[in-house]
Design a protein around this motif. Structure first.
Motif, PDB file in Angstrom:
ATOM      1  N   MET A 296       0.818  -1.214   0.000  1.00  0.00           N
ATOM      2  CA  MET A 296       0.000   0.000   0.000  1.00  0.00           C
ATOM      3  C   MET A 296       0.852   1.264   0.000  1.00  0.00           C
ATOM      4  O   MET A 296       0.623   2.178  -0.786  1.00  0.00           O
TER       5      MET A 296
ATOM      6  N   ASP B  90      10.417   3.122   5.798  1.00  0.00           N
ATOM      7  CA  ASP B  90      10.196   1.753   6.295  1.00  0.00           C
ATOM      8  C   ASP B  90      11.362   1.431   7.221  1.00  0.00           C
ATOM      9  O   ASP B  90      12.418   2.067   7.136  1.00  0.00           O
TER      10      ASP B  90
ATOM     11  N   GLU C 230      -1.277  -3.814  10.399  1.00  0.00           N
ATOM     12  CA  GLU C 230      -2.632  -3.530  10.928  1.00  0.00           C
ATOM     13  C   GLU C 230      -2.700  -3.915  12.408  1.00  0.00           C
ATOM     14  O   GLU C 230      -3.302  -4.926  12.792  1.00  0.00           O
TER      15      GLU C 230
ATOM     16  N   LYS D  84       0.560   1.170  15.588  1.00  0.00           N
ATOM     17  CA  LYS D  84       0.202   2.437  14.936  1.00  0.00           C
ATOM     18  C   LYS D  84       0.192   3.576  15.976  1.00  0.00           C
ATOM     19  O   LYS D  84       0.670   4.680  15.709  1.00  0.00           O
TER      20      LYS D  84
ATOM     21  N   SER E 226      -7.270  -0.600   7.478  1.00  0.00           N
ATOM     22  CA  SER E 226      -8.406  -1.264   6.830  1.00  0.00           C
ATOM     23  C   SER E 226      -9.589  -1.393   7.771  1.00  0.00           C
ATOM     24  O   SER E 226     -10.724  -1.515   7.324  1.00  0.00           O
TER      25      SER E 226
HETATM   26  N1  LIG Z   1      -3.261  -5.024   1.476  1.00  0.00           N
HETATM   27  C1  LIG Z   1      -4.354  -4.354   1.172  1.00  0.00           C
HETATM   28  O1  LIG Z   1      -5.068  -4.720   0.249  1.00  0.00           O
HETATM   29  C2  LIG Z   1      -4.736  -3.127   1.953  1.00  0.00           C
HETATM   30  C3  LIG Z   1      -5.658  -2.243   1.396  1.00  0.00           C
HETATM   31  C4  LIG Z   1      -6.004  -1.077   2.126  1.00  0.00           C
HETATM   32  C5  LIG Z   1      -5.426  -0.836   3.362  1.00  0.00           C
HETATM   33  N2  LIG Z   1      -4.514  -1.730   3.853  1.00  0.00           N
HETATM   34  C6  LIG Z   1      -3.892  -1.390   5.142  1.00  0.00           C
HETATM   35  O2  LIG Z   1      -2.652  -0.747   4.861  1.00  0.00           O
HETATM   36  C7  LIG Z   1      -1.689  -1.087   5.873  1.00  0.00           C
HETATM   37  C8  LIG Z   1      -0.482  -1.746   5.214  1.00  0.00           C
HETATM   38  O3  LIG Z   1      -0.893  -2.883   4.487  1.00  0.00           O
HETATM   39  P1  LIG Z   1       0.077  -3.544   3.377  1.00  0.00           P
HETATM   40  O4  LIG Z   1      -0.745  -4.564   2.686  1.00  0.00           O
HETATM   41  O5  LIG Z   1       0.777  -2.484   2.606  1.00  0.00           O
HETATM   42  O6  LIG Z   1       1.132  -4.278   4.331  1.00  0.00           O
HETATM   43  P2  LIG Z   1       2.596  -4.811   3.983  1.00  0.00           P
HETATM   44  O7  LIG Z   1       2.852  -5.926   4.925  1.00  0.00           O
HETATM   45  O8  LIG Z   1       2.756  -5.026   2.518  1.00  0.00           O
HETATM   46  O9  LIG Z   1       3.533  -3.543   4.369  1.00  0.00           O
HETATM   47  C9  LIG Z   1       3.679  -3.020   5.668  1.00  0.00           C
HETATM   48  C10 LIG Z   1       5.063  -2.382   5.759  1.00  0.00           C
HETATM   49  O10 LIG Z   1       5.163  -1.626   6.965  1.00  0.00           O
HETATM   50  C11 LIG Z   1       6.491  -1.747   7.453  1.00  0.00           C
HETATM   51  N3  LIG Z   1       6.470  -1.405   8.862  1.00  0.00           N
HETATM   52  C12 LIG Z   1       5.903  -2.106   9.881  1.00  0.00           C
HETATM   53  N4  LIG Z   1       6.033  -1.409  11.042  1.00  0.00           N
HETATM   54  C13 LIG Z   1       6.674  -0.243  10.733  1.00  0.00           C
HETATM   55  C14 LIG Z   1       7.073   0.891  11.486  1.00  0.00           C
HETATM   56  N5  LIG Z   1       6.853   0.985  12.793  1.00  0.00           N
HETATM   57  N6  LIG Z   1       7.702   1.914  10.826  1.00  0.00           N
HETATM   58  C15 LIG Z   1       7.941   1.847   9.504  1.00  0.00           C
HETATM   59  N7  LIG Z   1       7.575   0.782   8.750  1.00  0.00           N
HETATM   60  C16 LIG Z   1       6.951  -0.239   9.345  1.00  0.00           C
HETATM   61  C17 LIG Z   1       6.883  -3.190   7.158  1.00  0.00           C
HETATM   62  O11 LIG Z   1       8.299  -3.348   7.095  1.00  0.00           O
HETATM   63  C18 LIG Z   1       6.197  -3.398   5.794  1.00  0.00           C
HETATM   64  O12 LIG Z   1       7.091  -3.101   4.727  1.00  0.00           O
HETATM   65  C19 LIG Z   1      -2.437  -1.964   6.884  1.00  0.00           C
HETATM   66  O13 LIG Z   1      -2.955  -1.145   7.880  1.00  0.00           O
HETATM   67  C20 LIG Z   1      -3.552  -2.564   6.033  1.00  0.00           C
HETATM   68  O14 LIG Z   1      -4.664  -2.957   6.800  1.00  0.00           O
HETATM   69  C21 LIG Z   1      -4.138  -2.860   3.180  1.00  0.00           C
END
Ligand SMILES: NC(=O)c1ccc[n+]([C@@H]2O[C@H](COP(=O)([O-])OP(=O)(O)OC[C@H]3O[C@@H](n4cnc5c(N)ncnc54)[C@H](O)[C@@H]3O)[C@@H](O)[C@H]2O)c1
Ligand SMILES: C[C@H](O)CC(=O)SCCNC(=O)CCNC(=O)[C@H](O)C(C)(C)COP(=O)(O)OP(=O)(O)OC[C@H]1O[C@@H](n2cnc3c(N)ncnc32)[C@H](O)[C@@H]1OP(=O)(O)O
Length: 309
Positions: A33, A52, A117, A122, A144
């Motif tokens: 995302m 990240d 998530e 967060k 989400s």
């Molecule tokens: N996957 C989807 O379809 C989708 C759609 C809409 C919203 N979301 C939401 O977006 C968010 C991310 O989802 P995603 O699918 O991109 O996850 P992902 O696992 O692909 O990416 C998350 C990233 O965050 C990084 N991270 C974790 N903790 C951190 C911190 N404290 N500081 C900096 N970086 C950190 C991790 O290294 C990872 O690269 C979640 O809240 C999810 O619910 C996901």
């Protein structure tokens, strides 16, 4: 937290700062995302710092953005390859990366998080950044399923905190849900709406209720597909074909779950089932738990309901 009991009326904040025109954006989380949002923001002329904790993820994110831009440009600038190359270079120049959010938020109009998530993670992130970011900076979460009110409660900028919920894949999905809590100021809400418009997206206004609009409808549908499959009432292939051809959906529920990530699906459902243990809609799926324990998280790990290697 009971379902649908968040405060829903938006306050006109007393401590509201002027309308913020968002130009400089810090995006935290360089996964699917965060990288997608960075791509769209950079291609629409915003300066973006992608953060990240993991440098390999940041490298992969920038490489992915470049690859996606090349794909896009091939079509959009088919007869003007030089203009296409210029577009790519401009967008890439707008993106920088960092592993230290605290050191880059100083110049940001918006800090948008797209990390794991998990409420506590967060909250910890935003509570630290609240002390470092300028007064005018708006904070937003791409969660989400979590309550924006709960995430914002870790900060002292409740009027400058909202939700910006994008959809996967961000460059192609046209919707953004803009979420206001009872404390979000009108100015902040307007700035987030304007920002979504500048990204070329269509926005809908959502209350801070679990799953907002899309996920509150999408997740129960997907969980029901899991239960249908677990009961043996349909194969996953047939259920996917049925929903694609019967309803015109671009992906069936199993394909879409692999695409979103089964870990993210579980984070969402676990939170809701903990809050609503008696609601069968949010009941746990043994199958989902087992697949996650086996490391089958969907497309991102090469296997989920289907194989991608
Ligand atoms: N996957 C989807 O379809 C989708 C759609 C809409 C919203 N979301 C939401 O977006 C968010 C991310 O989802 P995603 O699918 O991109 O996850 P992902 O696992 O692909 O990416 C998350 C990233 O965050 C990084 N991270 C974790 N903790 C951190 C911190 N404290 N500081 C900096 N970086 C950190 C991790 O290294 C990872 O690269 C979640 O809240 C999810 O619910 C996901
Ligand atoms: C859980 C969360 O909180 C909320 C969510 O996000 S829920 C999930 C929401 N998302 C969905 O429902 C997605 C459903 N699926 C779809 O809409 C479609 O299958 C899809 C848009 C993902 C792919 O479409 P499809 O036509 O099958 O794919 P494909 O042929 O590979 O790609 C179409 C074009 O987009 C481009 N493209 C694909 N992915 C891309 C990306 N990430 N970035 C840029 N361009 C991309 C391709 O290059 C292709 O371009 P071309 O036509 O010039 O060749």
């Amino acid at each position: 937290m009971a379902f649908f009991t968040h405060h829903v009326c938006r306050a006109l904040s007393s401590s509201a700062v002027r309308n913020v025109v968002i130009k400089h954006v810090t995006i935290i989380g360089g996964g699917q995302m965060g990288a997608g949002i960075a791509q769209v923001a950079a291609s629409t002329g915003h300066s973006v710092t992608l953060v990240d904790t993991n440098t390999d993820i940041l490298k992969a994110a920038v490489k992915g953005i470049e690859g996606n831009l090349k794909r896009m440009v091939k079509k959009k600038f088919a007869d003007k390859p030089e203009a296409g190359e210029e577009f790519i270079q401009k967008a890439l120049q707008n993106v920088s990366t960092s592993t230290d959010a605290g050191s880059v938020v100083q110049g940001s109009d918006l800090v948008l998080e797209a990390i794991v998530e998990n409420l506590k993670v967060k909250q910890d992130l935003f509570s630290g950044l609240d002390k470092l970011a300028p007064a005018h900076t708006i904070f937003a979460s791409n969660t989400s399923s979590l309550s924006i009110t709960d995430i914002a409660s870790s900060t002292n900028r409740l009027d400058r905190f909202g939700g910006l919920h994008f959809f996967n894949p961000v460059p192609l999905m046209r919707l953004v849900e803009v979420i206001a809590t009872s404390a979000t100021s009108q100015e902040t809400f307007d700035s987030l709406m304007n920002f979504s418009k500048m990204l070329g997206k269509t926005s809908v206004s959502c209350k801070d209720t679990p799953g907002f609009i899309v996920n509150r409808l999408l997740l129960p549908y997907i969980m029901e597909a899991f239960r249908m499959y677990e009961r043996g009432d349909g194969s996953k292939e047939d259920i996917d074909v049925a929903m694609k051809l019967g309803c015109g959906y671009p992906m069936g529920p199993f394909e879409l779950s692999d695409y979103v990530g089964l870990d993210t699906m579980k984070f969402i459902m676990d939170g809701w089932s903990a809050d609503n243990p008696d609601n069968p809609i949010f009941a746990q799926s043994e199958m989902l738990n087992k697949m996650i324990a086996e490391g089958k998280l969907g497309k991102k790990t090469g296997e989920g309901f289907y194989k991608y290697k």
